[in-house]
Design a protein around this motif. Structure first.
Motif, PDB file in Angstrom:
ATOM      1  N   THR A  27     156.283 145.735  62.020  1.00 59.62           N
ATOM      2  CA  THR A  27     156.939 144.408  62.586  1.00 59.62           C
ATOM      3  C   THR A  27     156.102 144.051  63.627  1.00 59.62           C
ATOM      4  O   THR A  27     155.506 144.773  64.445  1.00 59.62           O
ATOM      5  CB  THR A  27     158.585 144.469  62.809  1.00 59.62           C
ATOM      6  N   VAL A  60     152.542 136.759  60.033  1.00 56.38           N
ATOM      7  CA  VAL A  60     153.535 136.377  60.654  1.00 56.38           C
ATOM      8  C   VAL A  60     153.428 134.536  60.876  1.00 56.38           C
ATOM      9  O   VAL A  60     152.137 134.294  61.291  1.00 56.38           O
ATOM     10  CB  VAL A  60     153.858 136.729  61.770  1.00 56.38           C
ATOM     11  N   ASN A  81     149.839 130.408  61.436  1.00 58.81           N
ATOM     12  CA  ASN A  81     150.199 131.888  61.444  1.00 58.81           C
ATOM     13  C   ASN A  81     149.111 132.792  61.628  1.00 58.81           C
ATOM     14  O   ASN A  81     147.787 132.527  62.096  1.00 58.81           O
ATOM     15  CB  ASN A  81     150.440 132.196  59.691  1.00 58.81           C
ATOM     16  N   LEU A 113     158.346 133.149  66.505  1.00 57.51           N
ATOM     17  CA  LEU A 113     157.761 133.856  65.172  1.00 57.51           C
ATOM     18  C   LEU A 113     158.659 133.813  64.243  1.00 57.51           C
ATOM     19  O   LEU A 113     159.956 133.636  64.399  1.00 57.51           O
ATOM     20  CB  LEU A 113     157.397 135.179  65.539  1.00 57.51           C
ATOM     21  N   GLY A 115     159.134 134.809  59.418  1.00 54.70           N
ATOM     22  CA  GLY A 115     158.409 135.440  58.440  1.00 54.70           C
ATOM     23  C   GLY A 115     159.100 136.812  58.323  1.00 54.70           C
ATOM     24  O   GLY A 115     160.104 137.230  58.883  1.00 54.70           O
ATOM     25  N   ILE A 118     158.762 140.072  61.078  1.00 61.94           N
ATOM     26  CA  ILE A 118     159.018 140.214  62.455  1.00 61.94           C
ATOM     27  C   ILE A 118     159.960 140.814  63.217  1.00 61.94           C
ATOM     28  O   ILE A 118     160.656 141.510  62.661  1.00 61.94           O
ATOM     29  CB  ILE A 118     159.607 138.586  62.793  1.00 61.94           C
ATOM     30  N   THR A 122     161.138 137.724  69.218  1.00 62.90           N
ATOM     31  CA  THR A 122     160.401 136.607  68.251  1.00 62.90           C
ATOM     32  C   THR A 122     160.027 135.426  68.874  1.00 62.90           C
ATOM     33  O   THR A 122     159.671 134.346  68.507  1.00 62.90           O
ATOM     34  CB  THR A 122     161.236 136.413  67.106  1.00 62.90           C
TER      35      THR A 122
END
Ligand SMILES: [Ca+2]
Ligand SMILES: [Ca+2]
Length: 241
Positions: A27, A60, A81, A113, A115, A118, A122
């Motif tokens: 992640t 991400v 991204n 962030l 997706g 993540i 974030t």
């Protein structure tokens, strides 16, 4: 084995595979790097870190959200991204900022962030600090005390505090310097004699004339003026004596 048991085993298998895939892929979290900076010292760089696995590519999305910034404070796309390649653990998002000329307060924006990959962190904010505290310097001003020859002069120039808060102006508003006057060399001796000019009135057909010259240096030897008597330019007077 009953059908319900088979179904349960299959479900556990799927969950295990998903967890295994996430664990391998890892992640991504955002780690603030140069979060706060002056507007003339950009870009602002956000570090992204990939944890808990690095197998395969991992992408991400990010978004830059205005909190107090003006539209032209950031010179970058507001969305994008980042893809981590297989084995990659660190990546960056660089945000170019605009060094404008406007006095203003510090301004803030946020990166978020999103997706499938993540992590726990974030989002974070960054602050753009203003650097527009002073007006441009004015012209240098200063006069020489002499008109020729080697000499220096002191010139000064001024600026004003234009910061939103006057307390930000901690530097001098006046500047000075000593420079060469850059004057031509002084002439030596006397100037040329001036033209003859009448002195007084014509008396008995005689007229006094005088001419002068000027000393161009500190001291000169010789007369500063000369005199002469001529016949008056008057009808009835003889042409000369
Ligand atoms: Ca600026
Ligand atoms: Ca500014």
């Amino acid at each position: 084995m009953s059908s319900s048991t088979l179904l349960l085993v299959f479900a556990l298998f799927l969950i295990c595979c998903v967890h295994q895939t996430e664990a391998q892929r890892g992640t991504v979290c955002v780690v603030l790097s140069t979060g706060n900076t002056n507007e003339d010292a950009g870009p602002i760089v956000f570090n992204l870190e990939r944890k808990l696995g690095t197998e395969g590519n991992c992408t991400v999305n990010y978004e830059l959200i205005d909190e107090t910034i003006q539209p032209n404070d950031i010179v970058a796309a507001r969305e994008g991204n980042v893809t981590f390649l297989n084995g990659q653990t660190m990546a960056t998002v660089e945000v170019q900022i605009n060094d404008d000329d406007e006095p203003e307060d510090a301004e803030q924006f946020r990166i978020i962030l999103s997706g499938d990959s993540i992590g726990a962190v974030t989002s974070t904010s960054a602050i753009i600090a203003d650097n527009d505290f002073y007006s441009p310097w004015g012209q240098w001003v200063g006069d020489c005390s002499v008109t020729c020859g080697p000499a220096n002069k002191t010139e000064t120039r001024n600026r004003t505090c234009i910061a939103v808060r006057v307390s930000r102006c901690k530097e001098a508003l006046t500047d000075s310097r000593i420079v060469d006057c850059n004057l031509p060399g002084c002439p030596t001796g006397w100037s040329q004699w001036g033209s003859w000019t009448k002195v007084g009135r014509c008396r008995r057909c005689r007229q006094r004339f005088l001419r002068r010259r000027r000393c161009l240096v500190r001291r000169c030897r010789g007369p500063r003026r000369q005199g002469i008597t001529r016949t008056c330019d008057t009808p009835g007077c003889p042409r000369s004596f």
